[in-house]
Design an enzyme around this catalytic site. Structure first.
Site, PDB file in Angstrom:
ATOM      1  CD  GLU A 163      -1.874  -2.384   1.190  1.00  0.00           C
ATOM      2  OE1 GLU A 163      -0.773  -2.709   1.683  1.00  0.00           O
ATOM      3  OE2 GLU A 163      -2.724  -3.220   0.818  1.00  0.00           O
TER       4      GLU A 163
ATOM      5  CG  HIS B  67     -11.259  -6.435   6.420  1.00  0.00           C
ATOM      6  ND1 HIS B  67     -10.330  -6.735   7.400  1.00  0.00           N
ATOM      7  CD2 HIS B  67     -10.711  -6.863   5.253  1.00  0.00           C
ATOM      8  CE1 HIS B  67      -9.299  -7.343   6.836  1.00  0.00           C
ATOM      9  NE2 HIS B  67      -9.505  -7.431   5.536  1.00  0.00           N
TER      10      HIS B  67
END
Ligand SMILES: Cc1ncc(C[n+]2csc(CCOP(=O)(O)OP(=O)(O)O)c2C)c(N)n1
Lengths: 325, 312
Positions: A58, A127
């Protein structure tokens, strides 16, 4: 058209219109086309050199996009799920958001970071978060949260061609929402809130998923004779406070609703500004409805109890309308 | 080298005496790396460096007034005082970014190189960072991506053997930083970072590789920072013998001697170069000190292109 199709169309058009546009992120290329399939078909159509599959990195996804943007490319980086953005936050807030300022305008960084708030799918604490307040707090990056297909397409087009860095926050739970999308080059200007339902008694200021809860609450409240206006902010930075103050100025009551945690969330800022702008005209204190200050639990009922919903918004509206000094 | 040293010396002297205020992380001792890197790059090649990058900026040809002005927060600085030492940008000389976050410049350099490839340019991007930076995730993510995509990046680790107050041996269990490239199948080498010609040779080869489509290279240049981490660092953590040994290998007198021994330059010529460097620094400094502070209106520019709807 669904929100998902609208996002796909925006990327497709942008790739076709301008050779500087390219996508990068994990699994983006066909046939996988990303976990969320927003990029479905795009590598097949535009080529693997326009839709780049990256490693699970990321920081490097954001950093490489930022570097390319500094060179005048128009990269659209995907961080699969917003919770993973922590790994890229340094790049986004310390490099992208500061590039223009610290270079006194010599190094613009027109990067778009797309990511999705995955909440509502029972995926649990890492999440499911809505972390937009982190980025609102950071001068130098725009924060965009579409709710409808038309806005999704128009705002994404605007984001890609915006000269500044943009965090484009999608909502997985809304990908399937359908609605009309204007044909042709449809662009929605940043900083223009949209009245998704007109009303006279109270304004619910919201965005993203909150729009649908607010609309449901408004329908339920019709039975009580309460006429709710639903104002969709669409972009959090820039924030259309004139539109908020105009609407609340008319209704004299406001509820701010969002999926981000209520404590120190976007609603705190908006409520404070309404208070400053309309003190004396308000008929009730500004109410806030956000997620409870808890990690998002996985079990469906627990998760639902943390998030805002139409009932909680309706309750806040009733309390606001029934408020007497 | 001489110019970088002159800038560093003058800054330390001026700050130490209270003549002016400036924030610096001294690079005395590391000039040979900057000279080797700078001379191997074309003007349009990109450079990403760090807070300890004044010597790198000099090496890349950034005007001294822009560097000194920015360090001192003046209106004639590279970013009119809005960047500061840790964020100097000089696009005209190819300096895309200076980072104050350890390791953060590495992925951005990869993106700069990706753009060059997309644009069909043969530009190369060099990124300088310390040994400590090679312990960060950003470094490894960037190395892996550059190698996977075979991008024209030259990774230059300026290994000064210390990260703030911690010696390299306490933070990595390998003998040579250059070994880190092996995990990414990246070519590279370890060079004497106090020998400008060795650095120049290695970087030139790496630049040629990148320019001709051969992908990234990792170079470890072993050197030392004589003045510690920050200006005024007393270096209580540094064993006296280590500093003494490092000073034995000071790149400046060493290279001077080499030039004399080889007959490349005479003592007079070398003195003239030194004097010219000092004069350049004094001239730039005078201009910077005479320049006004940035206008407060600067704060309302460059956060975004369009400031409408933006909180004040
Ligand atoms: C991410 C991050 N962590 C910590 C710091 C504080 N810090 C500044 S310099 C430094 C040491 C870096 O060492 P190295 O990469 O070897 O570079 P050097 O200063 O030796 O040139 C640290 C830890 C920082 N700036 N950024």
């Amino acid at each position: 058209m669904t929100v998902l199709a609208a996002l796909n169309a925006a990327l497709d058009e942008a790739l076709a219109e301008d050779e500087r546009v390219f996508l990068l992120g994990e699994d983006l290329a066909d046939p996988a086309s990303g976990v969320n399939h927003v990029s479905s078909g795009l590598s097949t159509k535009h080529g693997a050199d326009r839709v780049l599959n990256t490693p699970i990195s990321e920081a490097a996804i954001a950093g490489a996009a930022i570097g390319a943007a500094i060179e005048g490319r128009l990269p659209v980086a995907e961080i699969m799920i917003m919770d993973f953005i922590g790994i890229a936050v340094d790049q986004i807030v310390n490099l992208a958001a500061k590039a223009r300022f610290t270079s006194a305008g010599r190094t613009p960084c027109p990067v778009t970071i797309r990511t999705a708030s995955f909440g509502g799918l029972g995926s649990g604490a890492t999440h499911s978060q809505s972390l937009e307040a982190w980025f609102m707090h950071m001068p130098g990056i725009k924060v965009v949260v579409p709710s409808t297909p038309a806005d999704a397409k128009g705002l994404l087009k605007a984001a890609i061609f915006d000269p500044d860095p943009v965090l484009f926050l999608e909502t997985t739970a809304l990908y399937g929402k359908r609605g009309p999308v204007p044909t042709g080059n449809h662009v929605v200007e940043f900083g223009k809130a949209d009245i998704k339902r007109a009303g006279s008694d109270v304004t619910v200021v919201t965005y993203g998923r909150g729009v649908y809860d607010a609309l449901d609450a408004a329908t339920a409240l019709e039975a009580d004779g309460i006429d709710v206006e639903v104002l969709d902010l669409r972009t959090l930075v820039p924030l259309d406070m004139p539109a908020v103050l105009e609407s609340v100025g008319r209704t004299a009551r406001a509820v701010v609703a969002h999926y981000a945690v209520e404590f120190a969330g976007p609603g705190a800022e908006i409520a404070a500004q309404i208070n400053t702008g309309l003190f004396g005209q308000l008929r009730a204190p500004v109410a806030r409805v956000g997620s409870r200050f808890r990690p998002i639990p996985a079990a469906k009922d627990l998760e639902a109890a943390v998030y805002p919903n139409a009932d909680r918004i309706a309750a806040a509206v009733r309390a606001t309308v029934g408020y007497s000094k | 080298m001489t110019l970088a040293q002159a800038v560093d010396a003058r800054l330390r002297k001026g700050i130490g005496r209270g003549e002016f205020f400036a924030v610096i992380w001294p690079s005395r001792g590391q000039e040979a790396v900057a000279a080797g890197v700078g001379a191997a790059l074309r003007r349009d090649d990109r450079l990403v460096t760090t807070y300890r990058g004044i010597h790198d900026l000099v090496g890349k040809g950034v005007p001294l007034t822009e560097i000194l002005g920015e360090i001192m927060g003046k209106s004639i600085g590279a970013s009119r005082g809005k960047g500061g030492t840790m964020h100097i940008t000089a696009p005209e000389q190819g300096v895309a970014l200076t980072t104050g976050i350890v390791g953060a410049g590495v992925p951005v350099a990869v993106g700069l190189a990706l753009a060059a490839k997309q644009q069909g340019s043969d530009r190369v991007t060099a990124v300088c960072f310390g040994d400590g930076a090679t312990n960060t995730g950003s470094f490894h993510e960037g190395m892996n991506l550059a190698s996977t995509w075979q991008l024209p990046v030259v990774f230059v680790c300026q290994n000064n053997l210390w990260a703030e107050m911690t010696p390299i041996g306490d933070t990595m269990n390998i003998d040579q930083v250059v070994d880190r490239r092996l995990a990414y199948a990246m070519p590279g080498e370890r060079v004497d970072g106090n020998d400008p010609e060795a650095v120049h040779r290695a970087v030139t080869a790496a630049v040629e590789r990148g320019r001709s489509g051969g992908g990234p290279t990792f170079i470890e240049a072993v050197t030392f920072r004589f003045e510690g981490h920050y200006f005024g660092d007393q270096q209580k953590y540094l064993p006296a013998e280590e500093l003494a040994a490092a000073k034995e290998a000071d790149p400046i007198p060493r290279y001077r001697q080499k030039l004399l021994d080889s007959g490349a330059l005479s003592a007079d010529e070398l003195t003239a170069i030194d004097e010219d460097a000092t004069a350049q620094v004094e001239a730039a400094l005078a201009e910077v000190l005479a320049a006004p502070a940035p206008d407060l209106a600067e704060l309302d520019q460059d956060v975004f292109v369009n400031m409408e709807g933006i909180p004040s």
